[in-house]
Structure formats: C-alpha cells, structure tokens
Design a protein around this motif. Structure first.
Motif, PDB file in Angstrom:
ATOM      1  N   LYS A 258       0.813  -1.216   0.000  1.00  0.00           N
ATOM      2  CA  LYS A 258       0.000   0.000   0.000  1.00  0.00           C
ATOM      3  C   LYS A 258       0.852   1.274   0.000  1.00  0.00           C
ATOM      4  O   LYS A 258       0.320   2.374   0.147  1.00  0.00           O
ATOM      5  CB  LYS A 258      -0.916   0.031   1.225  1.00  0.00           C
ATOM      6  CG  LYS A 258      -1.817  -1.190   1.384  1.00  0.00           C
ATOM      7  CD  LYS A 258      -2.834  -1.284   0.269  1.00  0.00           C
ATOM      8  CE  LYS A 258      -3.784  -2.454   0.503  1.00  0.00           C
ATOM      9  NZ  LYS A 258      -4.758  -2.608  -0.608  1.00  0.00           N
TER      10      LYS A 258
ATOM     11  N   ASP B 140      -6.536   8.007   2.239  1.00  0.00           N
ATOM     12  CA  ASP B 140      -8.004   8.039   2.314  1.00  0.00           C
ATOM     13  C   ASP B 140      -8.660   6.888   1.555  1.00  0.00           C
ATOM     14  O   ASP B 140      -9.889   6.737   1.581  1.00  0.00           O
ATOM     15  CB  ASP B 140      -8.557   9.385   1.837  1.00  0.00           C
ATOM     16  CG  ASP B 140      -8.127   9.756   0.431  1.00  0.00           C
ATOM     17  OD1 ASP B 140      -7.551   8.895  -0.263  1.00  0.00           O
ATOM     18  OD2 ASP B 140      -8.355  10.912   0.023  1.00  0.00           O
ATOM     19  N   GLN B 141      -7.867   6.047   0.902  1.00  0.00           N
ATOM     20  CA  GLN B 141      -8.407   4.865   0.230  1.00  0.00           C
ATOM     21  C   GLN B 141      -8.245   3.600   1.079  1.00  0.00           C
ATOM     22  O   GLN B 141      -8.600   2.505   0.645  1.00  0.00           O
ATOM     23  CB  GLN B 141      -7.708   4.679  -1.121  1.00  0.00           C
ATOM     24  CG  GLN B 141      -7.964   5.821  -2.101  1.00  0.00           C
ATOM     25  CD  GLN B 141      -7.202   5.662  -3.406  1.00  0.00           C
ATOM     26  OE1 GLN B 141      -6.703   4.576  -3.722  1.00  0.00           O
ATOM     27  NE2 GLN B 141      -7.110   6.729  -4.173  1.00  0.00           N
ATOM     28  N   LEU B 142      -7.717   3.754   2.273  1.00  0.00           N
ATOM     29  CA  LEU B 142      -7.474   2.611   3.152  1.00  0.00           C
ATOM     30  C   LEU B 142      -8.590   2.449   4.180  1.00  0.00           C
ATOM     31  O   LEU B 142      -9.292   3.400   4.521  1.00  0.00           O
ATOM     32  CB  LEU B 142      -6.150   2.791   3.894  1.00  0.00           C
ATOM     33  CG  LEU B 142      -4.880   2.971   3.061  1.00  0.00           C
ATOM     34  CD1 LEU B 142      -3.682   3.107   3.991  1.00  0.00           C
ATOM     35  CD2 LEU B 142      -4.682   1.807   2.105  1.00  0.00           C
ATOM     36  N   SER B 143      -8.716   1.239   4.696  1.00  0.00           N
ATOM     37  CA  SER B 143      -9.644   0.978   5.798  1.00  0.00           C
ATOM     38  C   SER B 143      -9.079   1.563   7.091  1.00  0.00           C
ATOM     39  O   SER B 143      -7.896   1.936   7.165  1.00  0.00           O
ATOM     40  CB  SER B 143      -9.839  -0.527   5.964  1.00  0.00           C
ATOM     41  OG  SER B 143      -8.630  -1.138   6.414  1.00  0.00           O
ATOM     42  N   GLY B 144      -9.915   1.603   8.126  1.00  0.00           N
ATOM     43  CA  GLY B 144      -9.465   2.113   9.419  1.00  0.00           C
ATOM     44  C   GLY B 144      -8.310   1.315   9.982  1.00  0.00           C
ATOM     45  O   GLY B 144      -7.353   1.880  10.518  1.00  0.00           O
TER      46      GLY B 144
ATOM     47  N   GLN C  26      -6.088  -0.438   8.282  1.00  0.00           N
ATOM     48  CA  GLN C  26      -4.889  -0.164   7.493  1.00  0.00           C
ATOM     49  C   GLN C  26      -4.295   1.196   7.854  1.00  0.00           C
ATOM     50  O   GLN C  26      -3.075   1.350   7.928  1.00  0.00           O
ATOM     51  CB  GLN C  26      -5.233  -0.221   6.005  1.00  0.00           C
ATOM     52  CG  GLN C  26      -5.515  -1.625   5.495  1.00  0.00           C
ATOM     53  CD  GLN C  26      -6.072  -1.640   4.090  1.00  0.00           C
ATOM     54  OE1 GLN C  26      -6.743  -0.704   3.662  1.00  0.00           O
ATOM     55  NE2 GLN C  26      -5.813  -2.711   3.358  1.00  0.00           N
ATOM     56  N   GLN C  27      -5.159   2.176   8.122  1.00  0.00           N
ATOM     57  CA  GLN C  27      -4.664   3.489   8.521  1.00  0.00           C
ATOM     58  C   GLN C  27      -3.946   3.422   9.867  1.00  0.00           C
ATOM     59  O   GLN C  27      -2.912   4.072  10.065  1.00  0.00           O
ATOM     60  CB  GLN C  27      -5.818   4.493   8.580  1.00  0.00           C
ATOM     61  CG  GLN C  27      -6.364   4.859   7.218  1.00  0.00           C
ATOM     62  CD  GLN C  27      -7.368   5.987   7.273  1.00  0.00           C
ATOM     63  OE1 GLN C  27      -7.302   6.871   8.123  1.00  0.00           O
ATOM     64  NE2 GLN C  27      -8.329   5.974   6.360  1.00  0.00           N
TER      65      GLN C  27
ATOM     66  N   LEU D 204     -12.008   0.781  15.860  1.00  0.00           N
ATOM     67  CA  LEU D 204     -11.906  -0.358  14.945  1.00  0.00           C
ATOM     68  C   LEU D 204     -12.879  -1.460  15.333  1.00  0.00           C
ATOM     69  O   LEU D 204     -13.240  -1.620  16.500  1.00  0.00           O
ATOM     70  CB  LEU D 204     -10.480  -0.908  14.952  1.00  0.00           C
ATOM     71  CG  LEU D 204      -9.360   0.085  14.627  1.00  0.00           C
ATOM     72  CD1 LEU D 204      -8.004  -0.612  14.711  1.00  0.00           C
ATOM     73  CD2 LEU D 204      -9.553   0.714  13.256  1.00  0.00           C
ATOM     74  N   ASP D 205     -13.292  -2.255  14.343  1.00  0.00           N
ATOM     75  CA  ASP D 205     -14.160  -3.398  14.611  1.00  0.00           C
ATOM     76  C   ASP D 205     -13.339  -4.515  15.264  1.00  0.00           C
ATOM     77  O   ASP D 205     -12.100  -4.491  15.227  1.00  0.00           O
ATOM     78  CB  ASP D 205     -14.812  -3.890  13.319  1.00  0.00           C
ATOM     79  CG  ASP D 205     -13.792  -4.389  12.309  1.00  0.00           C
ATOM     80  OD1 ASP D 205     -13.278  -5.510  12.481  1.00  0.00           O
ATOM     81  OD2 ASP D 205     -13.476  -3.636  11.367  1.00  0.00           O
TER      82      ASP D 205
ATOM     83  N   THR E 248     -10.590  -6.319  13.000  1.00  0.00           N
ATOM     84  CA  THR E 248      -9.470  -5.429  12.706  1.00  0.00           C
ATOM     85  C   THR E 248      -8.672  -5.127  13.970  1.00  0.00           C
ATOM     86  O   THR E 248      -7.441  -5.026  13.924  1.00  0.00           O
ATOM     87  CB  THR E 248      -9.983  -4.109  12.086  1.00  0.00           C
ATOM     88  OG1 THR E 248     -10.814  -4.418  10.962  1.00  0.00           O
ATOM     89  CG2 THR E 248      -8.827  -3.237  11.626  1.00  0.00           C
TER      90      THR E 248
END
Length: 257
Positions: free
Chosen positions: A138, A144-148, A150-151, A176-177, A180
């Motif tokens: 990545k 801003d194209q990443l999931s929470g 990944q951020q 986060l869920d 994740t």
C-alpha cells in the motif's frame, strides 16, 4: 526503563489527574493500562513522552530526567518514544509512504523540510517499517483509500520508522471493529517480541488488554490500584478498578468476544 517516583499531575483547573504514581517498567514489557474514562490513563502515557509536564515527583526514561529536558533535547528524546493515537493523525490526501516519511522531518535540514526531499536511506527505512506491519503493497496508495485498520497500521509504521525503544498507544483500537482490532493488536504483540520494544497501551477494552498484555496497570481516580500480571486479574480486581461501572465492562467484554 521507565520509572515514576511519587509522580503527580495537576491541571490548571486544579484537577489532580495523577496522584502518588510509583511504577517501574522494564525494557521489552507489554503493558496494558486500564480504567474508567477520566481515570488518568492518557495522562500517564503523555507524561512519559513529555506531552504533559508532571507537577510533582520524578519521571525517568532510560535514566533521563524527563522534566529537565528543554527545547531540542525534548525533540531528540521523543525520537526514542513512538506514539500512536486513536485518531491516527495521518495526512489522508497523500500516500502511505509520505505519511511514514514524516517521521524523519524533525531531523532534516531546513531546506529539505521546505521542499520535502528525503534521502534514499529514509525511503528504505520507511518501506521496511511498512513491511513490518504487513502493508508494504500500500506504499503508494493514498491514505483516504485505506480501511481504518490499514490506517492504524500506517500510523504504527510511522512510529516504527523512528526506531524507538518504547511505543505508547492511546486507545489504538477504539474506532476499529473486533476483527481489525485483533489484527492491529497482533502487530503490537509481534513488534514487542521481535524487537524487544516496550509497548504501553491505554486501552478501553478489558478483554483485549487481558489477552495481549503481559502486565496490567489499573488506574482509578488518578491512582494505581492494581499493578501485576494479566493472568492474575480477577473479578475482584476489576471491581476495584471500575467500581460500580463493572456491569458496563462485562457488556464490553461480551461485545468483543
């Protein structure tokens, strides 16, 4: 090693956030700090990297008297103490790699800061940090194209790139869920073991703290009410830490599971 000696922290509104804190945290420990919101967990972490000044006592980090640091000394000191925030603190409109390279900015000459030029060595370190948290692929993707999750890994890579001996994390999985959250916590655990890095997390999820941390510090009203192995934490100890809020803690544990 981190050592709190009779540390107190009082804010300008006379709120006493920390009282009579005496702790020793050795290199390579994985510590979970738990307690109610407002108990003093975040303040404890932020005193370690001098984001907050203590008002009484002594705080030593690797034999450095933190309160005595001034100006550039504070910036140099913070290079050895990584910090992860709940909000990630990323620049979302630029790439993952550029966000990690930000960790080198304090050390750059002024002209390189202005035009944003990084050395080949800096870029290699940044890419290695991304590889350590499993998101090397990545590197050239906008944040801003990443999931929470990944951020949060980008934020972790940025801190790792500093090559710190201590990593502080203030509610790193709060947004986060559960799936994740486990991935991110696995990253912290692996980094702790592979690099003998001290990990100190202020964490709201009790079940996660007990699963991942080796040592638990429980704080209530600014005071340490438990300090010991995670495996020794009992329902009675949780009652001491959370008081009549324990029902909420139990609900939280069910949500995580």
């Amino acid at each position: 090693m981190i050592e709190f000696i009779n540390v107190e922290k009082t804010y300008n509104n006379d709120v006493k956030a920390l009282q009579n804190i005496n702790l020793k945290i050795d290199q390579g420990e994985f510590v979970g700090v738990i307690g109610l919101s407002g108990a003093g967990k975040s303040t404890l972490l932020r005193c370690i990297n001098r984001m907050h000044d203590i008002t009484h006592g002594r705080l030593l980090v690797n034999d450095v008297e933190v309160a005595s640091l001034r100006g550039k000394e504070v910036r140099r000191f913070r290079r050895n103490v990584g910090m992860i925030f709940q909000s990630f603190n990323l620049v979302t409109r630029t790439t993952v790699l550029k966000n990690v390279l930000v960790s080198f900015v304090p050390e750059l000459p002024l002209w390189r800061k202005i035009i944003g030029v990084f050395s080949k060595e800096d870029k290699i370190k940044a890419l290695e940090a991304l590889d350590k948290v499993g998101i090397l692929d990545k590197a050239y993707v906008r944040v801003d194209q990443l999931s929470g999750g990944q951020q949060q890994r980008v934020a972790l890579a940025r801190a790792i790139a500093q090559d710190p001996s201590i990593m502080l994390a203030d509610e790193p999985i709060a947004s986060l869920d559960p799936v994740t959250s486990k991935q991110v916590m696995n990253d912290f655990k692996r980094i702790n073991k592979d690099f003998n890095m001290s990990i100190i997390l202020n964490i709201h999820h009790v079940e996660v703290a007990l699963e991942y941390a080796d040592r638990i510090i429980g704080i209530r009203a600014g005071q340490v009410v438990y300090d010991g192995p995670a495996t020794d934490v009992t329902q009675g100890i949780l009652d001491d830490i959370y008081g009549n809020k324990e029902a909420e803690v139990q609900e939280e544990r069910r949500d995580y599971v």
